[in-house]
Design a protein around this motif. Structure first.
Motif, mmCIF file in Angstrom:
data_model
loop_
_atom_site.group_PDB
_atom_site.id
_atom_site.type_symbol
_atom_site.label_atom_id
_atom_site.label_comp_id
_atom_site.label_asym_id
_atom_site.label_seq_id
_atom_site.Cartn_x
_atom_site.Cartn_y
_atom_site.Cartn_z
ATOM 1 N N VAL A 40 0.846 -1.197 0.000
ATOM 2 C CA VAL A 40 0.000 0.000 0.000
ATOM 3 C C VAL A 40 0.877 1.241 0.000
ATOM 4 O O VAL A 40 2.026 1.209 0.426
ATOM 5 C CB VAL A 40 -0.956 0.019 1.219
ATOM 6 C CG1 VAL A 40 -1.868 -1.185 1.191
ATOM 7 C CG2 VAL A 40 -0.175 0.058 2.531
ATOM 8 N N ARG A 41 0.320 2.352 -0.498
ATOM 9 C CA ARG A 41 1.026 3.619 -0.493
ATOM 10 C C ARG A 41 0.499 4.468 0.657
ATOM 11 O O ARG A 41 -0.686 4.628 0.843
ATOM 12 C CB ARG A 41 0.832 4.351 -1.817
ATOM 13 C CG ARG A 41 1.263 3.541 -3.023
ATOM 14 C CD ARG A 41 1.734 4.425 -4.160
ATOM 15 N NE ARG A 41 3.169 4.606 -4.190
ATOM 16 C CZ ARG A 41 4.030 3.639 -4.483
ATOM 17 N NH1 ARG A 41 3.608 2.427 -4.723
ATOM 18 N NH2 ARG A 41 5.324 3.888 -4.521
ATOM 19 N N ASP A 42 1.391 4.978 1.439
ATOM 20 C CA ASP A 42 1.013 5.789 2.586
ATOM 21 C C ASP A 42 2.198 6.699 2.882
ATOM 22 O O ASP A 42 3.205 6.674 2.165
ATOM 23 C CB ASP A 42 0.680 4.886 3.787
ATOM 24 C CG ASP A 42 -0.146 5.593 4.851
ATOM 25 O OD1 ASP A 42 -0.361 6.809 4.716
ATOM 26 O OD2 ASP A 42 -0.571 4.935 5.804
ATOM 27 N N SER A 43 2.091 7.502 3.902
ATOM 28 C CA SER A 43 3.202 8.376 4.265
ATOM 29 C C SER A 43 3.556 8.140 5.730
ATOM 30 O O SER A 43 2.771 7.581 6.500
ATOM 31 C CB SER A 43 2.828 9.842 4.044
ATOM 32 O OG SER A 43 1.697 10.182 4.816
ATOM 33 N N ILE A 44 4.756 8.529 6.084
ATOM 34 C CA ILE A 44 5.174 8.515 7.478
ATOM 35 C C ILE A 44 5.306 9.968 7.914
ATOM 36 O O ILE A 44 5.392 10.872 7.079
ATOM 37 C CB ILE A 44 6.498 7.735 7.654
ATOM 38 C CG1 ILE A 44 7.611 8.342 6.788
ATOM 39 C CG2 ILE A 44 6.310 6.268 7.325
ATOM 40 C CD1 ILE A 44 8.970 7.691 7.007
ATOM 41 N N PRO A 45 5.291 10.244 9.219
ATOM 42 C CA PRO A 45 5.318 11.642 9.670
ATOM 43 C C PRO A 45 6.526 12.405 9.125
ATOM 44 O O PRO A 45 7.639 11.868 9.066
ATOM 45 C CB PRO A 45 5.391 11.506 11.194
ATOM 46 C CG PRO A 45 4.793 10.174 11.498
ATOM 47 C CD PRO A 45 5.168 9.296 10.350
ATOM 48 N N LEU A 46 6.292 13.642 8.729
ATOM 49 C CA LEU A 46 7.351 14.552 8.282
ATOM 50 C C LEU A 46 7.483 15.641 9.336
ATOM 51 O O LEU A 46 6.544 16.406 9.568
ATOM 52 C CB LEU A 46 7.007 15.151 6.918
ATOM 53 C CG LEU A 46 7.979 16.199 6.370
ATOM 54 C CD1 LEU A 46 9.386 15.636 6.215
ATOM 55 C CD2 LEU A 46 7.474 16.750 5.031
ATOM 56 N N ILE A 47 8.627 15.698 9.983
ATOM 57 C CA ILE A 47 8.840 16.600 11.115
ATOM 58 C C ILE A 47 9.834 17.688 10.714
ATOM 59 O O ILE A 47 10.920 17.395 10.207
ATOM 60 C CB ILE A 47 9.339 15.812 12.342
ATOM 61 C CG1 ILE A 47 8.277 14.791 12.765
ATOM 62 C CG2 ILE A 47 9.684 16.758 13.494
ATOM 63 C CD1 ILE A 47 8.711 13.870 13.895
ATOM 64 N N ASP A 48 9.453 18.930 10.938
ATOM 65 C CA ASP A 48 10.288 20.092 10.640
ATOM 66 C C ASP A 48 11.164 20.366 11.860
ATOM 67 O O ASP A 48 10.651 20.691 12.940
ATOM 68 C CB ASP A 48 9.387 21.294 10.323
ATOM 69 C CG ASP A 48 10.173 22.484 9.780
ATOM 70 O OD1 ASP A 48 11.406 22.531 9.998
ATOM 71 O OD2 ASP A 48 9.549 23.360 9.153
ATOM 72 N N LEU A 49 12.488 20.224 11.688
ATOM 73 C CA LEU A 49 13.403 20.414 12.817
ATOM 74 C C LEU A 49 13.816 21.870 12.999
ATOM 75 O O LEU A 49 14.624 22.180 13.886
ATOM 76 C CB LEU A 49 14.659 19.547 12.620
ATOM 77 C CG LEU A 49 14.446 18.034 12.582
ATOM 78 C CD1 LEU A 49 15.787 17.323 12.471
ATOM 79 C CD2 LEU A 49 13.689 17.549 13.809
ATOM 80 N N HIS A 50 13.258 22.755 12.185
ATOM 81 C CA HIS A 50 13.659 24.163 12.215
ATOM 82 C C HIS A 50 13.504 24.769 13.611
ATOM 83 O O HIS A 50 14.311 25.598 14.040
ATOM 84 C CB HIS A 50 12.831 24.959 11.192
ATOM 85 C CG HIS A 50 13.118 26.417 11.183
ATOM 86 N ND1 HIS A 50 14.332 26.934 10.794
ATOM 87 C CD2 HIS A 50 12.350 27.494 11.537
ATOM 88 C CE1 HIS A 50 14.304 28.254 10.893
ATOM 89 N NE2 HIS A 50 13.111 28.614 11.344
ATOM 90 N N THR A 51 12.477 24.351 14.338
ATOM 91 C CA THR A 51 12.207 24.945 15.646
ATOM 92 C C THR A 51 12.652 24.058 16.808
ATOM 93 O O THR A 51 12.261 24.287 17.950
ATOM 94 C CB THR A 51 10.700 25.251 15.796
ATOM 95 O OG1 THR A 51 9.954 24.039 15.578
ATOM 96 C CG2 THR A 51 10.260 26.287 14.777
#
Length: 346
Positions: A40-51
């Protein structure tokens, strides 16, 4: 059915011998094949480390904690590793695998204990079925201990890889601190358990495969180390086990994929899970991936954090040295999915 090859490296079998069938020693039993139609196609969390180092650090820590608990995998952007450093690393890997066969073979070894080695599959000394992969494995921390072993061809190999390793180590330290905090531990707790720390990396090369439904780049496995920081090109191939399905994780430019390794699962006393993942191949394109494995040093003693052990949640694992775990992992190969069950508390 094609016959078993005598070439040392898969890439030379594919490029020189122009095979149109998968050799028999790469073919998985029917029940162990990738079954690519069910992915299946899905996504995993994308976390912005900028902060991560600003007033919103707590929010980022919470995001990392949820990703570790619910997925075992996440992606990061704005991670401070320069784009040029990344592109130089990827091009260096590509240039290395494009070298003539005899030049690459100067680095060849089938000994898993060697700290710099070019090899194929996973551990050809112990495995029964081969994997559709060549790889160059390097130890890279402390750099001054290992850099003299690294290839000198391509000409800028050592310079580009050293720059990349150093930059990614900085990211690894930040992530380990964040994971420690997300467990309710002191920021420095996990780092203090790692002895002198260690860092390995692999340059994985997956050639095009004439019958990708018969074999794997790497079968389902967990990573033995602390955390893995994966750089990949734009060719899909990584798949993660989630909710009873294999999930394809498509590449996102300028991000790294982070996954929890077995040692975090142990230290967290099973609050965070080291998740099965695999690499599949395709018939059209080569794929390159570059995982960095951040590790304890061999003498480090690993076990559940005392603060996470209670009467209601007793220790799941016994204490062990990372060197003991490392040896068991490589000797058993990828025949079983996880090594953790060999280290359970009695």
């Amino acid at each position: 059915m094609a016959t078993i090859t005598k070439r040392l490296l898969l890439s030379d079998l594919v490029s020189t011998d122009k095979i149109d069938q998968v050799p028999s020693n790469y073919i998985r039993p029917i029940t162990q094949r990738p079954n690519l139609q069910s992915v299946v196609r899905d996504s995993i969390p994308l976390i912005d480390l900028h902060t991560l180092f600003g007033p919103n650090r707590g929010q980022v820590i919470d995001q990392i904690g949820r990703a570790c608990r619910d997925y075992g995998f996440f992606q990061v952007k704005n991670h401070s590793v320069p784009e040029l450093t990344i592109s130089n690393m990827m091009q260096t890997a590509r240039d290395f695998f494009n070298l003539p066969e005899q030049e690459r073979l100067k680095n060849y070894s089938d000994d898993p204990q060697k700290t710099t080695r070019l090899s194929t599959s996973f551990n050809i000394r112990t495995e029964k079925v081969a994997n559709w992969r060549d790889y160059l494995r390097l130890h890279c921390y402390p750099i001054e201990k290992f850099v003299h072993e690294w290839p000198t061809n391509p000409a800028l190999f050592r310079a580009h890889v050293a720059e990349y390793c150093t930059s990614v180590r900085g990211l690894a330290v930040q992530l380990v601190e964040a994971i420690s905090e997300s467990l309710g531990l002191e920021k420095e707790y996990i780092g203090r358990q790692l002895g002198k720390h260690a860092q390995h990396m692999a340059l994985n090369y997956y050639p095009p495969c004439p019958q990708p439904d018969l074999t794997y780049g790497l079968p389902g496995h967990t990573d033995l180390n602390l955390i893995t920081i994966l750089l990949q090109d734009q060719v899909p191939g990584l798949q993660v086990w989630r909710n009873g399905h294999w999930v394809a994780v498509d590449p996102v430019p300028n991000t790294f994929i982070i996954n929890i390794g077995d040692q975090i699962q142990v230290m967290s006393n099973d609050k965070y899970k080291s998740v099965l993942h695999r690499a599949v191949v395709n018939c059209d394109k080569e794929r390159i991936s570059i995982p960095t494995f951040y590790c304890p040093s061999p003498e480090a003693v690993i076990g559940p954090a005392p603060e996470l052990v209670t009467d209601d949640e007793p220790a799941v694992y016994r204490q062990f040295t990372y060197g003991e775990y490392y040896e068991k992992f490589w000797n058993r190969g990828l025949a079983t999915e996880s090594c953790l069950d060999m280290f359970m508390a009695t």
